[in-house]
Design a protein around this motif. Structure first.
Motif, PDB file in Angstrom:
ATOM      1  N   TYR A  54      -3.369  -2.631  11.980  1.00 23.06           N
ATOM      2  CA  TYR A  54      -2.755  -2.960  10.692  1.00 23.06           C
ATOM      3  C   TYR A  54      -3.615  -2.322   9.613  1.00 23.06           C
ATOM      4  N   ARG A  55      -3.027  -1.381   8.894  1.00 24.63           N
ATOM      5  CA  ARG A  55      -3.733  -0.728   7.785  1.00 24.63           C
ATOM      6  C   ARG A  55      -3.334  -1.441   6.505  1.00 24.63           C
ATOM      7  N   TYR A  56      -4.337  -1.835   5.747  1.00 23.98           N
ATOM      8  CA  TYR A  56      -4.051  -2.578   4.526  1.00 23.98           C
ATOM      9  C   TYR A  56      -4.697  -1.881   3.342  1.00 23.98           C
ATOM     10  N   ARG A  57      -4.146  -2.165   2.180  1.00 25.67           N
ATOM     11  CA  ARG A  57      -4.725  -1.687   0.927  1.00 25.67           C
ATOM     12  C   ARG A  57      -4.462  -2.745  -0.128  1.00 25.67           C
ATOM     13  N   TYR A  58      -5.539  -3.230  -0.731  1.00 25.07           N
ATOM     14  CA  TYR A  58      -5.431  -4.237  -1.774  1.00 25.07           C
ATOM     15  C   TYR A  58      -5.159  -3.574  -3.116  1.00 25.07           C
ATOM     16  N   ASP A  59      -4.684  -4.346  -4.069  1.00 27.20           N
ATOM     17  CA  ASP A  59      -4.436  -3.838  -5.419  1.00 27.20           C
ATOM     18  C   ASP A  59      -5.700  -3.246  -6.028  1.00 27.20           C
ATOM     19  N   SER A  60      -6.857  -3.733  -5.594  1.00 28.71           N
ATOM     20  CA  SER A  60      -8.137  -3.238  -6.106  1.00 28.71           C
ATOM     21  C   SER A  60      -8.448  -1.825  -5.615  1.00 28.71           C
ATOM     22  N   GLY A  61      -7.673  -1.364  -4.622  1.00 26.58           N
ATOM     23  CA  GLY A  61      -7.927  -0.043  -4.052  1.00 26.58           C
ATOM     24  C   GLY A  61      -8.672  -0.103  -2.728  1.00 26.58           C
ATOM     25  N   ARG A  62      -9.272  -1.251  -2.429  1.00 28.67           N
ATOM     26  CA  ARG A  62      -9.973  -1.406  -1.152  1.00 28.67           C
ATOM     27  C   ARG A  62      -8.953  -1.324  -0.022  1.00 28.67           C
ATOM     28  N   GLU A  63      -9.328  -0.588   1.024  1.00 31.90           N
ATOM     29  CA  GLU A  63      -8.433  -0.459   2.154  1.00 31.90           C
ATOM     30  C   GLU A  63      -9.218  -0.477   3.450  1.00 31.90           C
ATOM     31  N   GLY A  64      -8.502  -0.686   4.539  1.00 28.47           N
ATOM     32  CA  GLY A  64      -9.154  -0.731   5.831  1.00 28.47           C
ATOM     33  C   GLY A  64      -8.145  -0.872   6.956  1.00 28.47           C
ATOM     34  N   VAL A  65      -8.685  -1.056   8.146  1.00 27.74           N
ATOM     35  CA  VAL A  65      -7.882  -1.211   9.347  1.00 27.74           C
ATOM     36  C   VAL A  65      -8.384  -2.432  10.090  1.00 27.74           C
TER      37      VAL A  65
END
Length: 135
Positions: A54-65
């Protein structure tokens, strides 16, 4: 779940689980999650069994897997990881049986007293959401 995928075989990790109930429940969760996700299990960090990504990206720009579905046979309870905030209001939890929750975590002390159909539905809903979000 801020670690990463490892090359440790899942079987090696599960063979190290000494608590009788956690070991039994780990086998059940392994089969359940493989069936629900259609994915092969892999280790995420030293103690989490993951399925899919699951690849995610928060509104803050932080992202990860992170794994799209995962569990860990912890000392106090088996932990099933659901997407954060996903299941807190779910009517499935009401019918699940004895459990506690945390942010994105479902804690189960003994799967023998849990409705496995409800657990399967919870994992399926969370996993399907992860897959839809990734697309």
């Amino acid at each position: 779940m801020a670690t990463g995928r490892t090359d440790v075989p899942v079987e090696v990790f599960l063979d190290s689980v000494t608590h009788r109930v956690r070991r039994r429940d780990a086998d059940t969760l392994l089969a359940l999650m493989q069936r629900v996700t259609g994915e092969e299990a892999y280790m995420w960090g030293p103690s989490i069994v993951g399925f899919g990504e699951y690849r995610y990206r928060y509104d803050s720009g932080r992202e990860g897997v992170t794994p799209a579905a995962a569990f860990s046979p912890r000392k106090a309870a088996s932990t099933v990881y659901l997407l954060p905030g996903f299941a807190e209001d779910s009517e499935l939890l009401e019918r699940l049986g004895p459990h506690t929750t945390g942010v994105g975590c479902l804690y189960l002390k003994d799967l023998a007293v849990v409705d496995l159909d409800m657990l399967t539905d919870l994992v399926r809903e969370s996993y399907d959401f992860a897959v839809r979000s990734a697309g």
